[in-house]
Design an enzyme around this catalytic site. Structure first.
Site, PDB file in Angstrom:
ATOM      1  N   LYS A   1       6.753 -10.586  -1.604  1.00 12.47           N
ATOM      2  CA  LYS A   1       7.814  -9.926  -0.832  1.00 12.47           C
ATOM      3  C   LYS A   1       9.172 -10.421  -1.341  1.00 12.47           C
ATOM      4  O   LYS A   1       9.384 -11.632  -1.472  1.00 12.47           O
ATOM      5  CB  LYS A   1       7.662 -10.226   0.659  1.00 12.47           C
ATOM      6  CG  LYS A   1       8.702  -9.526   1.534  1.00 12.47           C
ATOM      7  CD  LYS A   1       8.366  -9.670   3.003  1.00 12.47           C
ATOM      8  CE  LYS A   1       9.487  -9.151   3.902  1.00 12.47           C
ATOM      9  NZ  LYS A   1       9.736  -7.708   3.697  1.00 12.47           N
TER      10      LYS A   1
ATOM     11  N   HIS B   1       4.602 -13.641   5.238  1.00 12.27           N
ATOM     12  CA  HIS B   1       4.287 -12.484   4.391  1.00 12.27           C
ATOM     13  C   HIS B   1       3.667 -12.928   3.073  1.00 12.27           C
ATOM     14  O   HIS B   1       3.800 -14.089   2.669  1.00 12.27           O
ATOM     15  CB  HIS B   1       5.559 -11.680   4.089  1.00 12.27           C
ATOM     16  CG  HIS B   1       6.044 -10.842   5.234  1.00 12.27           C
ATOM     17  ND1 HIS B   1       6.816 -11.358   6.252  1.00 12.27           N
ATOM     18  CD2 HIS B   1       5.849  -9.535   5.529  1.00 12.27           C
ATOM     19  CE1 HIS B   1       7.077 -10.401   7.124  1.00 12.27           C
ATOM     20  NE2 HIS B   1       6.499  -9.284   6.714  1.00 12.27           N
TER      21      HIS B   1
HETATM   22  P1  NAP Z   1       5.570  -3.324  -4.220  1.00 12.57           P
HETATM   23  O1  NAP Z   1       4.084  -3.487  -4.252  1.00 12.57           O
HETATM   24  O2  NAP Z   1       6.438  -4.164  -5.145  1.00 12.57           O
HETATM   25  O3  NAP Z   1       5.849  -1.775  -4.495  1.00 12.57           O
HETATM   26  C1  NAP Z   1       7.107  -1.239  -4.814  1.00 12.57           C
HETATM   27  C2  NAP Z   1       6.880  -0.105  -5.789  1.00 12.57           C
HETATM   28  O4  NAP Z   1       8.107   0.609  -5.950  1.00 12.57           O
HETATM   29  C3  NAP Z   1       6.460  -0.594  -7.185  1.00 12.57           C
HETATM   30  O5  NAP Z   1       5.416   0.227  -7.662  1.00 12.57           O
HETATM   31  C4  NAP Z   1       7.743  -0.423  -7.992  1.00 12.57           C
HETATM   32  O6  NAP Z   1       7.517  -0.236  -9.356  1.00 12.57           O
HETATM   33  C5  NAP Z   1       8.306   0.833  -7.344  1.00 12.57           C
HETATM   34  N1  NAP Z   1       9.726   1.063  -7.595  1.00 12.57           N
HETATM   35  C6  NAP Z   1      10.706   0.175  -7.834  1.00 12.57           C
HETATM   36  N2  NAP Z   1      11.881   0.804  -8.000  1.00 12.57           N
HETATM   37  C7  NAP Z   1      11.635   2.132  -7.886  1.00 12.57           C
HETATM   38  C8  NAP Z   1      12.431   3.326  -7.990  1.00 12.57           C
HETATM   39  N3  NAP Z   1      13.741   3.262  -8.250  1.00 12.57           N
HETATM   40  N4  NAP Z   1      11.842   4.522  -7.778  1.00 12.57           N
HETATM   41  C9  NAP Z   1      10.521   4.600  -7.529  1.00 12.57           C
HETATM   42  N5  NAP Z   1       9.706   3.533  -7.449  1.00 12.57           N
HETATM   43  C10 NAP Z   1      10.256   2.310  -7.632  1.00 12.57           C
HETATM   44  O7  NAP Z   1       6.150  -3.573  -2.756  1.00 12.57           O
HETATM   45  P2  NAP Z   1       5.430  -3.250  -1.347  1.00 12.57           P
HETATM   46  O8  NAP Z   1       4.741  -4.463  -0.850  1.00 12.57           O
HETATM   47  O9  NAP Z   1       4.700  -1.950  -1.439  1.00 12.57           O
HETATM   48  O10 NAP Z   1       6.712  -3.096  -0.409  1.00 12.57           O
HETATM   49  C11 NAP Z   1       7.707  -2.107  -0.679  1.00 12.57           C
HETATM   50  C12 NAP Z   1       8.838  -2.257   0.346  1.00 12.57           C
HETATM   51  O11 NAP Z   1       8.362  -1.855   1.616  1.00 12.57           O
HETATM   52  C13 NAP Z   1       9.391  -3.673   0.521  1.00 12.57           C
HETATM   53  O12 NAP Z   1      10.800  -3.613   0.702  1.00 12.57           O
HETATM   54  C14 NAP Z   1       8.732  -4.163   1.796  1.00 12.57           C
HETATM   55  O13 NAP Z   1       9.504  -5.142   2.475  1.00 12.57           O
HETATM   56  C15 NAP Z   1       8.704  -2.866   2.565  1.00 12.57           C
HETATM   57  N6  NAP Z   1       7.727  -2.784   3.654  1.00 12.57           N
HETATM   58  C16 NAP Z   1       8.138  -2.190   4.797  1.00 12.57           C
HETATM   59  C17 NAP Z   1       7.260  -2.001   5.831  1.00 12.57           C
HETATM   60  C18 NAP Z   1       7.736  -1.295   7.066  1.00 12.57           C
HETATM   61  O14 NAP Z   1       6.929  -1.109   8.004  1.00 12.57           O
HETATM   62  N7  NAP Z   1       9.001  -0.872   7.146  1.00 12.57           N
HETATM   63  C19 NAP Z   1       5.942  -2.420   5.722  1.00 12.57           C
HETATM   64  C20 NAP Z   1       5.528  -3.034   4.533  1.00 12.57           C
HETATM   65  C21 NAP Z   1       6.427  -3.197   3.503  1.00 12.57           C
HETATM   66  P3  NAP Z   1       7.466  -1.539 -10.337  1.00 12.57           P
HETATM   67  O15 NAP Z   1       6.291  -2.357  -9.875  1.00 12.57           O
HETATM   68  O16 NAP Z   1       7.287  -0.927 -11.665  1.00 12.57           O
HETATM   69  O17 NAP Z   1       8.774  -2.260 -10.150  1.00 12.57           O
END
Ligand code: NAP
Length: 209
Positions: free
Chosen positions: A127, A123
């Site tokens: 992550k 990844h």
């Molecule tokens: P990311 O780019 O770090 O995005 C997370 C976002 O959530 C950031 O904008 C963050 O803000 C915000 N956030 C943090 N705490 C929050 C809260 N309490 N309320 C609202 N927003 C909040 O991460 P990503 O790559 O998009 O991945 C997000 C998650 O999805 C991870 O856990 C990843 O493993 C998962 N994921 C799952 C799948 C699936 O198919 N299930 C696929 C891809 C990713 P800040 O930047 O200000 O902290």
């Protein structure tokens, strides 16, 4: 539907908010620090970080809003309890890409016929959790005891190889997510079905396919 997207300015959330709007939904973007405005929402989507999920689902449960959770590595027991006690459904898939679900299914089948296997999951380097939720779910489906190796590098999105070994042969099953658009159809499917699920947390895209 009016749908709240928690993490709407994150890497997946940005893609998801656009895909939901394109599918005709009215999107309410909620990122860190924004007010949790769930008025009129019929469902919510969470792509944030592990520590944020319990609070977001509790807010949804209090408002009677079913939540589709994409974030991985969160406390499943706490989320199940808060949704169940409010009588509200929640859904989580460790991987919303249909190809990844098939990779897990094929790996589970192959594990019945080849004696040993290892998983390499790769990844992007921002992550937060390791091993990935997909790798843990795959290992469990293969009967457990499968070693998992985690690679975190810039340039990667989400990739997994399941390598099985037997006498004089190996079998490699590989899935590559080359764009975060891959998660949108699975999330749209879950949103269409989540309100019909029982209260509490249901896990796995397989249960909806
Ligand atoms: P990311 O780019 O770090 O995005 C997370 C976002 O959530 C950031 O904008 C963050 O803000 C915000 N956030 C943090 N705490 C929050 C809260 N309490 N309320 C609202 N927003 C909040 O991460 P990503 O790559 O998009 O991945 C997000 C998650 O999805 C991870 O856990 C990843 O493993 C998962 N994921 C799952 C799948 C699936 O198919 N299930 C696929 C891809 C990713 P800040 O930047 O200000 O902290």
């Amino acid at each position: 539907m009016r749908i709240a997207v928690f993490g709407a300015r994150g890497k997946v959330g940005t893609v998801m908010a656009a895909a939901l709007a394109e599918a005709g939904h009215d999107v309410v973007e909620i990122d860190l620090g924004d007010p949790v405005a769930l008025d009129g929402c019929e469902a919510a989507v969470d792509f944030t970080q592990p520590d944020a999920v319990t609070g977001n689902v509790a807010a949804c449960a209090a408002a009677g809003v079913p939540c589709v959770i994409g974030t991985t590595g969160f406390d499943r027991g706490a989320v199940d309890e808060s949704a169940r006690s409010a009588g509200v459904p929640a859904f989580h898939a460790p991987n919303f890409a249909v190809g990844a679900v098939l990779m897990m299914r094929f790996a589970s089948e192959a594990a019945k016929h080849l004696p040993k296997a290892e998983i390499v999951e790769l990844h992007h380097d921002t992550k937060l959790d390791a091993p990935s939720g997909t790798a843990k779910a795959t290992a469990e489906l293969m009967g457990g005891g499968v070693p998992v190796h985690s690679v975190r590098l810039p340039g990667l999105v989400a990739h997994q190889e399941v390598i099985l070994g037997g006498q004089g042969q190996t079998l490699t099953i590989r899935h590559d997510t080359t764009s975060r658009d891959a998660f949108a159809p699975g999330v749209l499917l879950a949103l269409a079905r989540v309100r019909d699920l029982p209260p509490g947390l249901t896990i796995g895209l397989d249960t909806l396919l």
